[in-house]
Write a protein that holds these residues in place. Sequence first.
Motif, PDB file in Angstrom:
ATOM      1  N   ARG A  93       0.833  -1.220   0.000  1.00 42.22           N
ATOM      2  CA  ARG A  93       0.000   0.000   0.000  1.00 42.22           C
ATOM      3  C   ARG A  93       0.857   1.255   0.000  1.00 42.22           C
ATOM      4  NH1 ARG A  93      -5.772  -0.927   2.749  1.00 42.22           N
ATOM      5  NH2 ARG A  93      -5.994  -3.150   2.399  1.00 42.22           N
ATOM      6  N   ARG A  94       2.020   1.210   0.663  1.00 40.01           N
ATOM      7  CA  ARG A  94       2.920   2.370   0.646  1.00 40.01           C
ATOM      8  C   ARG A  94       3.549   2.564  -0.729  1.00 40.01           C
ATOM      9  NH1 ARG A  94       6.061   0.900   6.259  1.00 40.01           N
ATOM     10  NH2 ARG A  94       4.343   1.348   7.677  1.00 40.01           N
ATOM     11  N   LEU A  95       3.667   1.471  -1.500  1.00 39.14           N
ATOM     12  CA  LEU A  95       4.341   1.561  -2.793  1.00 39.14           C
ATOM     13  C   LEU A  95       3.393   1.870  -3.945  1.00 39.14           C
ATOM     14  CD1 LEU A  95       6.759  -1.508  -2.497  1.00 39.14           C
ATOM     15  CD2 LEU A  95       7.330   0.910  -2.276  1.00 39.14           C
ATOM     16  N   VAL A  96       2.078   1.891  -3.658  1.00 41.91           N
ATOM     17  CA  VAL A  96       1.128   2.083  -4.754  1.00 41.91           C
ATOM     18  C   VAL A  96       1.336   3.426  -5.446  1.00 41.91           C
ATOM     19  CG1 VAL A  96      -1.303   2.479  -5.281  1.00 41.91           C
ATOM     20  CG2 VAL A  96      -0.645   0.523  -3.912  1.00 41.91           C
ATOM     21  N   SER A  97       1.459   4.498  -4.657  1.00 40.23           N
ATOM     22  CA  SER A  97       1.617   5.829  -5.265  1.00 40.23           C
ATOM     23  C   SER A  97       2.901   5.943  -6.088  1.00 40.23           C
ATOM     24  CB  SER A  97       1.571   6.914  -4.186  1.00 40.23           C
ATOM     25  OG  SER A  97       0.281   6.979  -3.639  1.00 40.23           O
ATOM     26  N   PRO A  98       4.097   5.521  -5.560  1.00 44.89           N
ATOM     27  CA  PRO A  98       5.290   5.567  -6.410  1.00 44.89           C
ATOM     28  C   PRO A  98       5.159   4.728  -7.677  1.00 44.89           C
ATOM     29  CG  PRO A  98       5.901   5.253  -4.110  1.00 44.89           C
ATOM     30  CD  PRO A  98       4.411   5.143  -4.172  1.00 44.89           C
ATOM     31  N   LEU A  99       4.516   3.555  -7.564  1.00 42.04           N
ATOM     32  CA  LEU A  99       4.344   2.717  -8.762  1.00 42.04           C
ATOM     33  C   LEU A  99       3.427   3.397  -9.769  1.00 42.04           C
ATOM     34  CD1 LEU A  99       3.954  -0.844  -7.200  1.00 42.04           C
ATOM     35  CD2 LEU A  99       5.776  -0.081  -8.711  1.00 42.04           C
ATOM     36  N   LEU A 100       2.363   4.022  -9.244  1.00 42.45           N
ATOM     37  CA  LEU A 100       1.412   4.687 -10.130  1.00 42.45           C
ATOM     38  C   LEU A 100       2.037   5.897 -10.807  1.00 42.45           C
ATOM     39  CD1 LEU A 100      -1.567   4.176 -10.835  1.00 42.45           C
ATOM     40  CD2 LEU A 100      -2.179   5.931  -9.173  1.00 42.45           C
ATOM     41  N   SER A 101       3.021   6.507 -10.150  1.00 43.59           N
ATOM     42  CA  SER A 101       3.616   7.724 -10.699  1.00 43.59           C
ATOM     43  C   SER A 101       4.594   7.439 -11.843  1.00 43.59           C
ATOM     44  CB  SER A 101       4.346   8.487  -9.589  1.00 43.59           C
ATOM     45  OG  SER A 101       5.546   7.818  -9.219  1.00 43.59           O
ATOM     46  N   ILE A 102       5.036   6.186 -11.989  1.00 40.54           N
ATOM     47  CA  ILE A 102       5.980   5.879 -13.075  1.00 40.54           C
ATOM     48  C   ILE A 102       5.240   5.978 -14.405  1.00 40.54           C
ATOM     49  CG2 ILE A 102       7.499   4.141 -14.072  1.00 40.54           C
ATOM     50  CD1 ILE A 102       7.764   2.916 -11.300  1.00 40.54           C
ATOM     51  N   PRO A 103       5.672   6.826 -15.318  1.00 42.42           N
ATOM     52  CA  PRO A 103       4.990   6.937 -16.611  1.00 42.42           C
ATOM     53  C   PRO A 103       5.043   5.613 -17.381  1.00 42.42           C
ATOM     54  CG  PRO A 103       6.444   8.812 -16.250  1.00 42.42           C
ATOM     55  CD  PRO A 103       6.756   7.818 -15.177  1.00 42.42           C
ATOM     56  N   HIS A 104       4.027   5.396 -18.206  1.00 44.92           N
ATOM     57  CA  HIS A 104       3.949   4.148 -18.972  1.00 44.92           C
ATOM     58  C   HIS A 104       5.197   3.941 -19.833  1.00 44.92           C
ATOM     59  CE1 HIS A 104      -0.305   4.278 -17.865  1.00 44.92           C
ATOM     60  NE2 HIS A 104      -0.364   3.016 -18.210  1.00 44.92           N
ATOM     61  N   ALA A 105       5.655   5.006 -20.476  1.00 50.29           N
ATOM     62  CA  ALA A 105       6.802   4.860 -21.378  1.00 50.29           C
ATOM     63  C   ALA A 105       8.063   4.477 -20.598  1.00 50.29           C
ATOM     64  CB  ALA A 105       7.033   6.169 -22.139  1.00 50.29           C
ATOM     65  N   ALA A 481      -3.941  14.470  -4.757  1.00 43.12           N
ATOM     66  CA  ALA A 481      -4.693  14.489  -6.014  1.00 43.12           C
ATOM     67  C   ALA A 481      -3.943  15.283  -7.085  1.00 43.12           C
ATOM     68  CB  ALA A 481      -6.073  15.089  -5.784  1.00 43.12           C
ATOM     69  N   LEU A 482      -3.344  16.403  -6.688  1.00 40.74           N
ATOM     70  CA  LEU A 482      -2.572  17.202  -7.651  1.00 40.74           C
ATOM     71  C   LEU A 482      -1.322  16.444  -8.110  1.00 40.74           C
ATOM     72  CD1 LEU A 482      -2.811  20.768  -6.044  1.00 40.74           C
ATOM     73  CD2 LEU A 482      -4.168  19.818  -7.910  1.00 40.74           C
ATOM     74  N   ALA A 483      -0.700  15.681  -7.201  1.00 45.29           N
ATOM     75  CA  ALA A 483       0.469  14.880  -7.597  1.00 45.29           C
ATOM     76  C   ALA A 483       0.074  13.820  -8.613  1.00 45.29           C
ATOM     77  CB  ALA A 483       1.098  14.228  -6.358  1.00 45.29           C
ATOM     78  N   VAL A 484      -1.105  13.211  -8.411  1.00 46.00           N
ATOM     79  CA  VAL A 484      -1.605  12.237  -9.400  1.00 46.00           C
ATOM     80  C   VAL A 484      -1.823  12.930 -10.741  1.00 46.00           C
ATOM     81  CG1 VAL A 484      -3.550  10.737  -9.994  1.00 46.00           C
ATOM     82  CG2 VAL A 484      -2.637  10.719  -7.673  1.00 46.00           C
ATOM     83  N   GLY A 485      -2.404  14.143 -10.690  1.00 47.00           N
ATOM     84  CA  GLY A 485      -2.624  14.890 -11.923  1.00 47.00           C
ATOM     85  C   GLY A 485      -1.319  15.209 -12.647  1.00 47.00           C
ATOM     86  N   LEU A 486      -0.310  15.624 -11.896  1.00 45.37           N
ATOM     87  CA  LEU A 486       1.002  15.895 -12.512  1.00 45.37           C
ATOM     88  C   LEU A 486       1.555  14.638 -13.184  1.00 45.37           C
ATOM     89  CD1 LEU A 486       2.768  18.085  -9.784  1.00 45.37           C
ATOM     90  CD2 LEU A 486       2.172  18.801 -12.101  1.00 45.37           C
ATOM     91  N   LEU A 533      10.384  12.763 -12.609  1.00 45.25           N
ATOM     92  CA  LEU A 533       9.599  14.002 -12.518  1.00 45.25           C
ATOM     93  C   LEU A 533       8.336  13.855 -11.670  1.00 45.25           C
ATOM     94  CD1 LEU A 533       9.862  15.574 -16.099  1.00 45.25           C
ATOM     95  CD2 LEU A 533      10.802  16.441 -13.959  1.00 45.25           C
ATOM     96  N   PRO A 534       7.514  12.801 -11.889  1.00 47.87           N
ATOM     97  CA  PRO A 534       6.296  12.700 -11.061  1.00 47.87           C
ATOM     98  C   PRO A 534       6.598  12.516  -9.584  1.00 47.87           C
ATOM     99  CG  PRO A 534       6.149  11.287 -12.993  1.00 47.87           C
ATOM    100  CD  PRO A 534       7.564  11.755 -12.912  1.00 47.87           C
ATOM    101  N   LEU A 535       7.756  11.953  -9.263  1.00 48.22           N
ATOM    102  CA  LEU A 535       8.090  11.735  -7.858  1.00 48.22           C
ATOM    103  C   LEU A 535       8.196  13.054  -7.098  1.00 48.22           C
ATOM    104  CD1 LEU A 535      10.698   8.838  -7.943  1.00 48.22           C
ATOM    105  CD2 LEU A 535       8.352   8.774  -7.106  1.00 48.22           C
ATOM    106  N   VAL A 536       8.584  14.126  -7.812  1.00 46.14           N
ATOM    107  CA  VAL A 536       8.686  15.436  -7.165  1.00 46.14           C
ATOM    108  C   VAL A 536       7.337  15.828  -6.574  1.00 46.14           C
ATOM    109  CG1 VAL A 536       9.186  17.872  -7.538  1.00 46.14           C
ATOM    110  CG2 VAL A 536      10.546  16.126  -8.713  1.00 46.14           C
ATOM    111  N   GLY A 537       6.272  15.603  -7.354  1.00 48.59           N
ATOM    112  CA  GLY A 537       4.940  15.934  -6.869  1.00 48.59           C
ATOM    113  C   GLY A 537       4.551  15.131  -5.639  1.00 48.59           C
ATOM    114  N   PHE A 538       4.867  13.834  -5.638  1.00 48.80           N
ATOM    115  CA  PHE A 538       4.501  12.994  -4.494  1.00 48.80           C
ATOM    116  C   PHE A 538       5.350  13.330  -3.261  1.00 48.80           C
ATOM    117  CE2 PHE A 538       2.627  10.471  -7.887  1.00 48.80           C
ATOM    118  CZ  PHE A 538       1.409  10.132  -7.323  1.00 48.80           C
TER     119      PHE A 538
END
Length: 559
Positions: A93-105, A481-486, A533-538
């Motif tokens: 559960r702690r790793l869900v956000s970092p995993l989700l933030s990794i861009p698909h590419a 929510a804004l970090a997810v958006g970024l 880059l997305p990690l900055v937001g989180f």
Amino acid sequence: MLRLAPALIVTLLVAPILAGLAMALLPAFGYLPALGGDDISLAPWRALAAQPGIGRSVAISFASGLIATAISLAVVLLYLAAATGSRLDRWIRRLVSPLLSIPHAAAAFGLAFLIAPSGLIARLASPTLTGWERPPDLLIVQDPWGLSLIAGLVIKEVPFLLLMSLAALPQLDPERRVAMARSLGYRPAIAWLKVVAPALYPLIRLPVFAVIAYASSVVDVAMILGPTLPPTLAVSILTWFSDPDLDQRFLASAGAILQLGVTAAALLAWWGLERLVARLMNVWIARGGRRRGETCLHVGGKLWILLATGVAFAGIAGLAIYSVAGFWRFPDALPRSMTLDHWAQALPSLGGPLASTALIALGSTLLAGVLALAALENEQRTGRAASKALWLLYLPLIVPQIAFLFGLVVVMEQLGTRPTHGLITFGHLLFVLPYVFLSLSEAYRRLDPRWSQLALTLGVSRNAAFWRVRLPMLLAPLLTALAVGLAVSIGQYLPTQLLGAGRVTTVTTEAVSLAAGGNRRVIGVWALVQACLPLVGFVIAIGLPRLLWSNRRGMQGAP
């Protein structure tokens, strides 16, 4: 003004999609006067049917959408059944956000660097286990069956479906359901699958549909991991659209409508599978097996989630190694030397795409945040339930991007709108807004309304209660929510490529364009930047509330 927010959101999401679909439909039947198409005809469809390998492209797009979704959903449900409440559950559960933030590419590049014939897995296993002194002549990445494409999609869709499931579970009181089943003699994992999973699935059906639509029409992941001869249908459409010969636009339009049909067929097939699985589940539940298969469910549920998580992080580690690798002969497990030359070469060209990425991501995310807050605050003040029209939030996620973005580009060309950062920001807003709203809505609606009522009794206005009470208390979920958006905006490839007409480049478009070059060290630099880059937001979403509310533990949140 707040009353207009729900209608404004629906208009912003629906109008561009309908206009885009309409302007893709007309050229698909030969009508686009600006390019000399004055009559309705079936010539684009005849040209599409004559394309070499079009049947195989359609089949791979259809199959990858269904198989990747089925595997991802199975991994999530088995994990929740096997590991809920365990130490592993807390870690995942702690790793869900970092995993989700990794861009698909970036995730796709990481997987490619792992499984390629000269990738990290082959290097670690050679020559001791394999006997390979040279990379084997095997087509693993971009295989003709799309297996590596499906694997790349599974790695990214598992965190998304897990997050949606975790958000829906509190509505079901799963602990009480499992306890009741346990009192009848069922083992824990079997009990969860028999009494919680059937109630959970209807709550995550729309996210599952979104995964099917994305997986069957994805472009960037397919360009990195998908087959090339022929490519998937979405990649072929982008190729025809980018062709200097403008007559190919008619062919691309027909392809876009065909892609819409392929995704619709995949959704229809999934609906049929739902009915079949429901019947089989009913038989399984009625049969009353209480213990059989418990061990396999426990092992499988934990093993597959660990494999998906491990591959995702190993891929990012592989990107980091390649970005600083010097001379690296196969089968050496690690480079013989490390160097920062690749970073030094890439840095001068990183500035422009990095600035564009930040500008577009911040613009679209802030706009989405304002609209989501306005709609949710309107709900609170009017006391009405969420508008049924807001289910249209899922529309940009269920309609294939390639189908309506192509038509939207035609609309913008007809209006004389030039490719600018503002236009791309608007394009990103279509996909960022649903994620920001869905991420924020649950926390906003669950906040005790008595806090605002108490402020009102002290004589403050409704606006002051919002700014001075409700917003500070919701700072942590709002930043999340804004970090997810970024993260969503940074990972967007197709809207940037089509609406920007290749004139506005971001880190994502540059990274994907390097896929054809095959220089792993340069790709490693760009993909690693894109992943970080997305990690900055989180980091901000987690750190800022703890810094501001260091003496108010309850307001630090648990992003």
